[in-house]
Design a protein around this motif. Sequence first.
Motif, PDB file in Angstrom:
ATOM      1  N   UNK B  56       0.823  -1.203   0.000  1.00 23.64           N
ATOM      2  CA  UNK B  56       0.000   0.000   0.000  1.00 23.64           C
ATOM      3  C   UNK B  56       0.848   1.239   0.000  1.00 23.64           C
ATOM      4  N   UNK B  57       0.287   2.281  -0.606  1.00 26.02           N
ATOM      5  CA  UNK B  57       0.993   3.563  -0.683  1.00 26.02           C
ATOM      6  C   UNK B  57      -0.061   4.646  -0.663  1.00 26.02           C
ATOM      7  N   UNK B  58      -0.267   5.255   0.498  1.00 26.49           N
ATOM      8  CA  UNK B  58      -1.344   6.228   0.662  1.00 26.49           C
ATOM      9  C   UNK B  58      -2.664   5.519   0.349  1.00 26.49           C
ATOM     10  N   UNK B  59      -3.414   5.988  -0.612  1.00 24.01           N
ATOM     11  CA  UNK B  59      -4.687   5.343  -0.938  1.00 24.01           C
ATOM     12  C   UNK B  59      -4.568   4.439  -2.160  1.00 24.01           C
ATOM     13  N   UNK B  60      -3.342   4.093  -2.529  1.00 28.24           N
ATOM     14  CA  UNK B  60      -3.123   3.209  -3.655  1.00 28.24           C
ATOM     15  C   UNK B  60      -2.459   1.942  -3.133  1.00 28.24           C
ATOM     16  N   UNK B  61      -3.014   0.808  -3.451  1.00 22.98           N
ATOM     17  CA  UNK B  61      -2.448  -0.458  -3.017  1.00 22.98           C
ATOM     18  C   UNK B  61      -2.488  -1.446  -4.170  1.00 22.98           C
ATOM     19  N   UNK B  62      -1.781  -2.557  -4.007  1.00 26.60           N
ATOM     20  CA  UNK B  62      -1.733  -3.546  -5.082  1.00 26.60           C
ATOM     21  C   UNK B  62      -1.560  -4.925  -4.494  1.00 26.60           C
TER      22      UNK B  62
END
Lengths: 112, 112
Positions: B56-62
């Motif tokens: 996750x990275x702030x409000x972006x995840x994978x």
Amino acid sequence: DARVTQTPRHKVTEMGQEVTMRCQPILGHNTVFWYRQTMMQGLELLAYFRNRAPLDDSGMPKDRFSAEMPDATLATLKIQPSEPRDSAVYFCASGFRDQPQHFGDGTRLSIL
Amino acid sequence: QQPVQSPQAVILREGEDAVINCSSSKALYSVHWYRQKHGEAPIFLMILLKGGEQKGHDKISASFNEKKQQSSLYLTASQLSYSGTYFCGTEIYGGSQGNLIFGKGTKLSVKP
């Protein structure tokens, strides 16, 4: 912040002319990539180097394209002779395996 | 060998969520995600190296499902700044180390 530097940023030239694009990778990065981006094909890998040794240039038209890394601070991509179908944005990127690739701003090439 | 991204394009309103998928026909060693704004260089978002890994990275995840040979990028509560084209780059098991093959991209537009 360290950056990958590409020159020139823009190049317009006539068919048949030699084109040389240069890339200064981020100091310390051991892997350097050359990509070509077009609307039709997207982002294609042309060639890449690790510790200055060419690892893979299978994506590159061998008859007209050549890529070299004369020293750790300079990578070059040459097209001779250039053709209109070579018009594209050429990106250089550097990094390490399993680490982010840092892209330069690209060279926008137009062959008339 | 080029991974397939879906959807090709998506339009969102600010605050909405989106999922971008990246599927490969080959077993994957890693998946990289990048975002590119028009006229700019691709910018790194994240790397996934292990099957089942989620980042996750702030409000972006994978996520990365090694068995299914696919990765998904999740954007939650989208912001105007999320607009751009998202690319996945895949490194195939047994391929050239560090060699990424990029998908054709997913164009994301976030409207106010």
